[in-house]
Write an enzyme that holds these catalytic residues in place. Structure first.
Site, PDB file in Angstrom:
ATOM      1  N   CYS B  81       0.819  -1.218   0.000  1.00  0.00           N
ATOM      2  CA  CYS B  81       0.000   0.000   0.000  1.00  0.00           C
ATOM      3  C   CYS B  81       0.853   1.267   0.000  1.00  0.00           C
ATOM      4  O   CYS B  81       0.318   2.380  -0.065  1.00  0.00           O
ATOM      5  CB  CYS B  81      -0.952   0.000   1.182  1.00  0.00           C
ATOM      6  N   HIS B 329      -9.594   3.222  -1.495  1.00  0.00           N
ATOM      7  CA  HIS B 329      -8.199   2.820  -1.355  1.00  0.00           C
ATOM      8  C   HIS B 329      -7.762   1.953  -2.526  1.00  0.00           C
ATOM      9  O   HIS B 329      -7.691   0.728  -2.411  1.00  0.00           O
ATOM     10  CB  HIS B 329      -8.031   2.087  -0.018  1.00  0.00           C
TER      11      HIS B 329
END
Lengths: 138, 380
Positions: B81, B329
């Site tokens: 991420c 996200h």
């Protein structure tokens, strides 16, 4: 197919005689404990200093989650527990024999490592597996 | 070494685009960022492209096949991420090092729906639900309850993070959702992994974001200093050894390490920061990072959310974009989307959600495994 259950992870040892146990690898240089064999300690960088040790069967609940949504075929809810064993190793596993209710779960509650069939799960060849679980220490 | 500036930056509205390809989604943000500063792909000397899902599939080159094959070097980056932040940082580093004067960073991701993560793997039998859980909601639930055991942080306090970020997103037209979620709605939503309900988990979306980075000399030469945002600090860390990290990925120590280094590099402290976009992949995670980033003292994060200090209008607004919880996200895009959000506030262009008088802002991402990327930006 094996006529005896296989260990669910390579750090669960099933001796020919005697009880199953969990095995750690302890760094003789800095004392860090790892699960599974390795050449180099990732805490201090020492090489070839890792020694197999039998891990304690007793520990305390460090943290947890109560899992309500998982992948298809996995029974929920269940308690995923992070347990600090008395000798310094930390393991994750299912906490059993406790209601999956935050009110019923206490940080630092004493737990015991127990061994049992891996919830009926078998591999493609039909082998059974032996797993470890945590349950409240009596 | 030269200073490096973000001269152009933008993101697409996050959503679900199953009919588009990853390079098509990435190309959209690349063109938006170029348009933001009035430059073209011919002005770019290198491309740094962040994408996780197709990490072995030359996404950067395929973006150039969409928007202009100029023969420039392309570096494809994957870092969980922290992928977008890592691509941005590599672009920044190339300018700082004097290799290039003007480069492009793109982050892009196309996500499926559903749970990420899962315990074990390898040979034998599935370990999920047998040796605990390795799903992301569970991992971050356990990290959150570690904070509870230390400081008594409650389910309600974790839930308030989600109320706040969903509220912020109602002011952000580029967020996936613009829906108010009152406390009881958040707490009564489907429980995924206690204490994270469904509304306390980030949204899996498709998205892209891009930034054009120039040296000071080049930005001046191009007449782009008016809206330029200076990169005061760029830091990347990995996870230092922690006693429980074999079974409990540690998002705290790598963030603390990165925050310390970022403040040092910028010559600033937490009190100098006007807004923060941090990695709220789960509501529990945001609470941890208030302390990890020094926005409050250890043990004060619960009070910070209770008192509204981290809400828009508060002392240190956090995730005014709506955060990963509501903006969405898209893993590889998130790091650069955070840069876009902070830069937009520093430029005074954030509209209804504008943090008034914002001059310095911070972005933070965590890639589990682990990588932490922090940037501090300033409008000069």
């Amino acid at each position: 197919m094996s006529d005896k259950p296989l260990p669910v992870v390579d750090y669960l040892k099933i001796p020919d005689k005697g009880e199953p146990y969990l095995e750690g690898h302890k760094c003789k240089s800095c004392g860090a404990i790892f699960l599974g064999a390795r050449q180099v300690c990732s805490k201090c960088g020492a090489r070839n200093q890792l020694q197999a040790v039998k891990l304690s069967k007793h520990g305390k609940l460090y943290s947890f989650s109560i899992v309500y949504r998982s992948f298809p075929g996995i029974d929920v809810p269940y308690i995923s527990a992070v347990v600090d064993l008395d000798d310094g190793a930390t393991l994750k596993g299912n906490l059993i024999d406790v209601e999956p209710d935050p009110e019923k779960i206490e940080f630092d509650m004493p737990v015991e490592v127990v061994f049992g069939d891996a919830l009926g799960r078998k591999d493609r060849e039909g082998n059974s597996y032996l797993s470890y679980f945590f349950k409240p220490a009596s | 070494m030269t200073d490096a500036y973000v001269v152009g930056v933008d993101m697409i509205k996050f959503g679900r685009f199953p009919d588009k390809t990853v390079p098509e989604i990435g190309a959209e943000a690349a063109l938006l960022a170029l348009d933001d500063c009035g430059l073209t792909i011919q002005d770019m000397q290198a491309l740094y492209c962040g994408n996780l899902g197709q990490a072995s599939a030359m996404v950067g080159q395929r973006i150039l096949q969409q928007i202009g094959q100029t023969g420039i070097p392309v570096v494809n980056v994957a870092n969980a991420c922290a992928t977008g932040a890592t691509a941005f940082r590599e672009a920044w580093a190339s300018v700082k090092a004097g290799l290039y004067d003007c480069v492009l960073a793109v982050g892009v991701e196309q996500m499926g729906k559903g749970l990420l993560g899962g315990a074990g793997g390898g040979t034998g039998i599935p370990k999920e639900g047998l040796l605990g859980s390795g799903t992301m909601p569970s991992v971050f639930a356990e990290a959150g309850l570690e904070h509870s055991r230390k400081y008594g942080t409650t389910f309600e306090q974790f839930a308030k993070v989600s109320v706040k970020n969903h509220h912020h997103s109602t002011l952000n037209p580029k967020a996936m959702y613009q829906i108010e979620t009152p406390l009881e709605t958040v707490m009564n939503a489907e429980m995924i992994s206690y204490p994270n309900t469904k509304l306390m988990c980030s949204v899996n979306v498709d998205g892209s974001a891009a930034a054009v980075i120039c040296s000071e000399r080049k930005a001046k030469e191009l007449g782009l200093m008016g809206r330029a945002v200076k990169v005061r600090a760029s830091v990347l860390t990995s996870d230092p050894w922690q006693e429980r990290d074999l079974v409990m990925p540690d998002v705290n120590s790598c963030t603390r390490l990165a925050a310390k280094a970022a403040y040092e590099m910028a010559g600033l402290g937490p009190d100098d920061i006007d807004l923060v976009e941090l990695h709220d992949c789960f509501a529990t995670a945001e609470i941890l990072h208030y302390e990890n980033l020094g926005l409050c003292g250890d043990g004060e994060a619960g009070r910070l959310i209770d008192d509204g200090e981290v809400a828009l209008g508060g002392r240190i607004p956090v995730n005014v974009s709506g955060g990963l919880l509501s903006k969405g996200h898209p893993l590889g895009a998130t790091g650069i989307a955070n840069i876009y959000e902070v830069a937009t506030h520093l430029r005074g262009e954030a509209g209804a959600r504008q943090v008034k008088g914002a001059r310095i802002g911070m972005t933070h991402v965590i890639g589990l495994g682990s990588a932490c990327g922090i940037h501090i930006l300033e409008k000069v």
